[in-house]
Design a protein around this motif. Structure first.
Motif, PDB file in Angstrom:
ATOM      1  N   ASP A 227      51.130  20.098  19.164  1.00 56.43           N
ATOM      2  CA  ASP A 227      52.458  19.458  19.088  1.00 56.43           C
ATOM      3  C   ASP A 227      52.659  18.890  17.696  1.00 56.43           C
ATOM      4  OD1 ASP A 227      54.851  18.233  19.635  1.00 56.43           O
ATOM      5  OD2 ASP A 227      54.045  16.715  20.979  1.00 56.43           O
TER       6      ASP A 227
ATOM      7  N   GLU B  19      60.435  13.909  14.706  1.00 60.44           N
ATOM      8  CA  GLU B  19      60.710  14.352  16.085  1.00 60.44           C
ATOM      9  C   GLU B  19      60.166  13.392  17.113  1.00 60.44           C
ATOM     10  OE1 GLU B  19      60.191  16.614  19.893  1.00 60.44           O
ATOM     11  OE2 GLU B  19      58.682  15.598  18.700  1.00 60.44           O
ATOM     12  N   GLU B  20      58.950  12.909  16.854  1.00 60.89           N
ATOM     13  CA  GLU B  20      58.293  12.086  17.877  1.00 60.89           C
ATOM     14  C   GLU B  20      58.969  10.730  18.063  1.00 60.89           C
ATOM     15  OE1 GLU B  20      56.442  13.405  19.848  1.00 60.89           O
ATOM     16  OE2 GLU B  20      55.127  14.894  18.926  1.00 60.89           O
ATOM     17  N   THR B  21      59.846  10.372  17.137  1.00 70.36           N
ATOM     18  CA  THR B  21      60.562   9.108  17.323  1.00 70.36           C
ATOM     19  C   THR B  21      62.063   9.345  17.470  1.00 70.36           C
ATOM     20  OG1 THR B  21      60.475   8.831  14.942  1.00 70.36           O
ATOM     21  CG2 THR B  21      58.871   7.607  16.200  1.00 70.36           C
ATOM     22  N   GLY B  22      62.440  10.553  17.864  1.00 69.11           N
ATOM     23  CA  GLY B  22      63.839  10.804  18.205  1.00 69.11           C
ATOM     24  C   GLY B  22      64.644  11.559  17.163  1.00 69.11           C
TER      25      GLY B  22
ATOM     26  N   ASP C 274      58.206  24.289  20.389  1.00 67.66           N
ATOM     27  CA  ASP C 274      57.660  22.929  20.484  1.00 67.66           C
ATOM     28  C   ASP C 274      57.458  22.552  21.952  1.00 67.66           C
ATOM     29  OD1 ASP C 274      56.913  20.352  19.968  1.00 67.66           O
ATOM     30  OD2 ASP C 274      58.938  19.610  19.587  1.00 67.66           O
TER      31      ASP C 274
ATOM     32  N   ASN D 294      66.109  12.223  26.745  1.00 70.27           N
ATOM     33  CA  ASN D 294      65.342  10.977  26.833  1.00 70.27           C
ATOM     34  C   ASN D 294      66.177   9.789  26.372  1.00 70.27           C
ATOM     35  OD1 ASN D 294      63.221   9.254  27.223  1.00 70.27           O
ATOM     36  ND2 ASN D 294      62.095   9.850  25.382  1.00 70.27           N
TER      37      ASN D 294
ATOM     38  N   ARG E 136      64.033   9.901  31.446  1.00 63.60           N
ATOM     39  CA  ARG E 136      64.202  11.307  31.069  1.00 63.60           C
ATOM     40  C   ARG E 136      65.415  11.784  31.835  1.00 63.60           C
ATOM     41  NH1 ARG E 136      60.683  13.173  26.859  1.00 63.60           N
ATOM     42  NH2 ARG E 136      59.020  11.659  26.907  1.00 63.60           N
TER      43      ARG E 136
ATOM     44  N   ILE F 187      66.559   5.304  21.633  1.00 62.99           N
ATOM     45  CA  ILE F 187      66.701   6.760  21.489  1.00 62.99           C
ATOM     46  C   ILE F 187      67.639   7.225  22.605  1.00 62.99           C
ATOM     47  CG2 ILE F 187      65.529   9.019  21.638  1.00 62.99           C
ATOM     48  CD1 ILE F 187      62.964   7.660  20.721  1.00 62.99           C
TER      49      ILE F 187
ATOM     50  N   GLU G   9      61.151  22.448  30.619  1.00 62.01           N
ATOM     51  CA  GLU G   9      60.187  21.523  30.007  1.00 62.01           C
ATOM     52  C   GLU G   9      60.608  20.108  30.403  1.00 62.01           C
ATOM     53  OE1 GLU G   9      57.600  21.595  27.322  1.00 62.01           O
ATOM     54  OE2 GLU G   9      57.731  19.448  27.730  1.00 62.01           O
TER      55      GLU G   9
ATOM     56  N   GLY H 268      59.562  17.422  28.945  1.00 66.70           N
ATOM     57  CA  GLY H 268      59.702  16.630  27.719  1.00 66.70           C
ATOM     58  C   GLY H 268      61.049  16.912  27.060  1.00 66.70           C
ATOM     59  N   THR H 269      61.197  16.330  25.890  1.00 64.69           N
ATOM     60  CA  THR H 269      62.486  16.356  25.213  1.00 64.69           C
ATOM     61  C   THR H 269      62.331  16.940  23.820  1.00 64.69           C
ATOM     62  OG1 THR H 269      62.995  14.317  26.379  1.00 64.69           O
ATOM     63  CG2 THR H 269      64.409  14.847  24.500  1.00 64.69           C
ATOM     64  N   ILE H 270      63.261  17.777  23.434  1.00 62.60           N
ATOM     65  CA  ILE H 270      63.334  18.175  22.023  1.00 62.60           C
ATOM     66  C   ILE H 270      64.686  17.631  21.566  1.00 62.60           C
ATOM     67  CG2 ILE H 270      63.276  20.105  20.403  1.00 62.60           C
ATOM     68  CD1 ILE H 270      61.190  21.288  22.237  1.00 62.60           C
ATOM     69  N   PRO H 271      64.651  16.407  21.001  1.00 67.07           N
ATOM     70  CA  PRO H 271      65.894  15.674  20.807  1.00 67.07           C
ATOM     71  C   PRO H 271      66.983  16.469  20.089  1.00 67.07           C
ATOM     72  CG  PRO H 271      64.013  14.275  20.282  1.00 67.07           C
ATOM     73  CD  PRO H 271      63.474  15.656  20.522  1.00 67.07           C
TER      74      PRO H 271
ATOM     75  N   LEU I 271      49.222  17.224  25.117  1.00 64.23           N
ATOM     76  CA  LEU I 271      50.191  16.684  24.147  1.00 64.23           C
ATOM     77  C   LEU I 271      50.337  15.177  24.354  1.00 64.23           C
ATOM     78  CD1 LEU I 271      53.071  19.295  24.566  1.00 64.23           C
ATOM     79  CD2 LEU I 271      50.941  19.515  23.304  1.00 64.23           C
ATOM     80  N   HIS I 272      50.429  14.450  23.291  1.00 62.00           N
ATOM     81  CA  HIS I 272      50.600  12.984  23.298  1.00 62.00           C
ATOM     82  C   HIS I 272      49.397  12.268  23.899  1.00 62.00           C
ATOM     83  CE1 HIS I 272      55.311  13.012  23.063  1.00 62.00           C
ATOM     84  NE2 HIS I 272      54.756  13.999  22.396  1.00 62.00           N
TER      85      HIS I 272
HETATM   86  C1  LIG Z   1      58.396  18.518  24.017  1.00 61.30           C
HETATM   87  C2  LIG Z   1      57.962  17.989  22.671  1.00 61.30           C
HETATM   88  N1  LIG Z   1      56.750  18.582  22.282  1.00 61.30           N
HETATM   89  C3  LIG Z   1      57.788  16.499  22.763  1.00 61.30           C
HETATM   90  O1  LIG Z   1      56.721  16.033  23.060  1.00 61.30           O
HETATM   91  N2  LIG Z   1      58.843  15.761  22.489  1.00 61.30           N
HETATM   92  C4  LIG Z   1      58.877  14.332  22.559  1.00 61.30           C
HETATM   93  C5  LIG Z   1      60.108  13.973  21.814  1.00 61.30           C
HETATM   94  C6  LIG Z   1      60.749  12.694  22.029  1.00 61.30           C
HETATM   95  C7  LIG Z   1      61.365  12.237  23.131  1.00 61.30           C
HETATM   96  N3  LIG Z   1      61.864  11.061  22.839  1.00 61.30           N
HETATM   97  C8  LIG Z   1      61.548  10.831  21.614  1.00 61.30           C
HETATM   98  N4  LIG Z   1      60.904  11.831  21.122  1.00 61.30           N
HETATM   99  C9  LIG Z   1      58.913  13.847  23.984  1.00 61.30           C
HETATM  100  O2  LIG Z   1      59.331  14.564  24.879  1.00 61.30           O
HETATM  101  O3  LIG Z   1      58.483  12.694  24.198  1.00 61.30           O
END
Ligand SMILES: C[C@H](N)C(=O)N[C@@H](Cc1c[nH]cn1)C(=O)O
Length: 481
Positions: A150, A184-187, A213, A230, A346, A383, A417, A419-422, A447-448
């Motif tokens: 990721d 990306e990881e912070t929006g 991603d 998200n 979410r 976010i 998915e 998770g989020t791809i903002p 991931l994470h």
């Molecule tokens: C799906 C992607 N790999 C991911 O992990 N995205 C993060 C992105 C995010 C969401 N809010 C803020 N950043 C996620 O889904 O947490």
């Protein structure tokens, strides 16, 4: 002495550009595996944690390293300034520049734009990692390191895919652009503004956007056609002007932490029902067709439970589990720092982050009011990323299915998915271009989490998938000149 015709024929041989040859590309990729692993090692070593302001210099270095790699390949590269970020204490901090690059500008060809990110989630060895998160470690063919899956290996796999065409003097079947960000990881702060600003320039000739991603659901390759959005909140309860001794003051003071825990407990029931009014009502109903799609997906609920080490989930059958991972909203409480809680919702079609913001804020204030506490509550949505959904029958997805079939000799799972791809929805709304999500990460990549990894298999076969997909995209009928 060489004769003139011989010299000419040598020149012709060296300058003739070859057409797509899968076997040659696959062989090239296989023979460069160690180089690709070393490239990933170099990238993982950069602590490009976008959430930690102290790591911002590393994040800038990461963006520069990405740009440098693309420059070395002869791309037209730009580091786009996207301004500053305001921190909670009012200070500002430069956002990492966005890397844009272009390979080829043949108007007879389609143009794809690969989006990815090279920032990572926080990681410390003492969080429970078996290895140093920033020292890529190969254990039985799995490459462990923060950001390996990721999203550093997938970004590198796309770069290597273009490089393989170049190295073999093979014509790129489509023009390839890159947009690589570091937030990306912070929006994805600042990226939407850049997309709007460059809609009629950089993005004007882009036909398709590709995002890698996300991950497969099982050992079977997958194409992803939806992501959840998200809404990430903080809730702070302000009370006495200083910390108080629980023995000296406890019993008379109305404690902020008790208020905070009380309101957090009002968000979701133990069986997973979101208690904020209006949220469940907004969710698009599950159609028969979708239900059938979920039924056909290979997914073993028991293995899933084993993988994460739990005995029981909210739901027992496959369709319910998949539906609640992908197409129903959920509340997660992430932690409490002082008397500030962090939680997220979410969200899914047809929810809207701005509406969710108001629903959550109004609801928490009403719950708080009932407590008749003298303390003050402050709810902030930090976010607000939208969900995204695609049509799996679109020619772009047909090209994706064909590429998976050619490389893996199987049809892909069509998955969503959780998770989020903002930025996905912004790309769609602002540029009007179609998007495909083509994951190469494994289902168990963590991931994470602690011990994130990317397998050599997924990294290398994923690179083969990408070279093939470019060829499949070139076969899509061009609708406009
Ligand atoms: C799906 C992607 N790999 C991911 O992990 N995205 C993060 C992105 C995010 C969401 N809010 C803020 N950043 C996620 O889904 O947490």
């Amino acid at each position: 002495q060489m004769t003139f015709p011989l010299v000419l024929s040598i020149l012709l041989v060296t300058t003739t550009v070859r057409a797509f040859q899968y076997t040659d590309l696959a062989q090239y990729i296989d023979s460069h595996e160690e180089e690709y692993v070393e490239a990933l090692r170099d990238w993982v070593a950069i602590e490009s944690d976008s959430a930690n302001v102290l790591k911002r210099p590393d994040l800038h270095r990461m963006m520069e390293a990405t740009a440098q790699k693309l420059r070395q390949m002869g791309g037209a590269v730009e580091l786009v300034d996207i301004g500053e970020q305001e921190l909670p204490d009012g200070q500002t901090l430069a956002l990492p520049k966005v890397v844009s690059a272009q390979f080829g500008n043949d108007t007879r060809k389609h143009t794809v734009c690969v989006y990815g990110h090279v920032d990572v989630q926080p990681a410390k060895k003492e969080d429970g990692w078996a290895t140093d998160p920033y020292n890529l470690t190969d254990i039985n063919g799995n490459l462990y390191g923060r950001g390996a899956s990721d999203n550093k290996a997938p970004v590198l796999a796309w770069i290597h895919a273009v490089e393989a065409y170049q190295a073999l003097n093979m014509e790129l079947p489509v023009n390839v652009k890159f947009v690589i960000e570091g937030m990306e990881e912070t929006g994805s702060n600042g990226l939407d503004v850049m997309i709007v600003a460059q809609r009629d320039t950089f993005f004007s000739d882009v036909d398709y956007i590709i995002i890698s991603d996300c991950g497969w659901l099982s050992r079977r390759p997958a194409l992803t056609y939806g992501t959840r959005g998200n809404c990430y909140f903080t809730a702070e309860v302000q009370g006495p002007k200083q910390d108080l001794h629980s023995g000296v003051y406890g019993g008379v003071v109305i404690e902020p932490m008790t208020d905070l825990i009380g309101i957090l407990d009002s968000l979701i029931s133990p069986s997973g029902t979101i208690l904020v009014p209006g949220i469940r009502e907004a969710v698009a109903p599950l159609s028969d067709e979708e239900w059938k799609m979920y039924q056909d997906i290979q997914f073993d609920v028991d293995s899933y439970k084993n993988k994460i080490g739990v005995d029981q989930l909210m739901y027992n059958n496959k369709v319910d589990v998949l539906a609640h991972l992908w197409r129903y909203p959920t509340v997660s409480i992430h932690g409490i720092e002082g008397v500030t809680a962090k939680f997220s919702i979410r969200q899914v079609p047809n929810m809207d982050p701005q509406v969710v913001k108001n629903q959550v804020t109004d609801y928490l204030h009403s719950v708080f009011a009932k407590r008749k506490s003298p303390n003050k509550l402050k709810v902030t949505m930090v976010i607000g990323a939208k969900p995204w959904l695609a049509d799996t029958e679109h020619p772009l997805y047909e090209a994706g299915k064909a590429a998976v079939k050619r490389v893996f000799d199987t049809d892909p799972d069509l998955i969503r998915e959780g998770g989020t791809i903002p930025i996905a929805k912004t790309f769609q709304d602002v540029t009007g271009k179609d998007i495909i999500m083509m994951p190469i990460g494994g289902f168990d990549d963590g991931l994470h989490s602690q011990n994130e990894k990317m397998s050599r298999y997924n990294y290398i076969e994923g690179t083969k998938l990408f070279v093939t997909f470019l060829d499949e995209v070139s076969k899509i009928k061009k609708t406009s000149v």
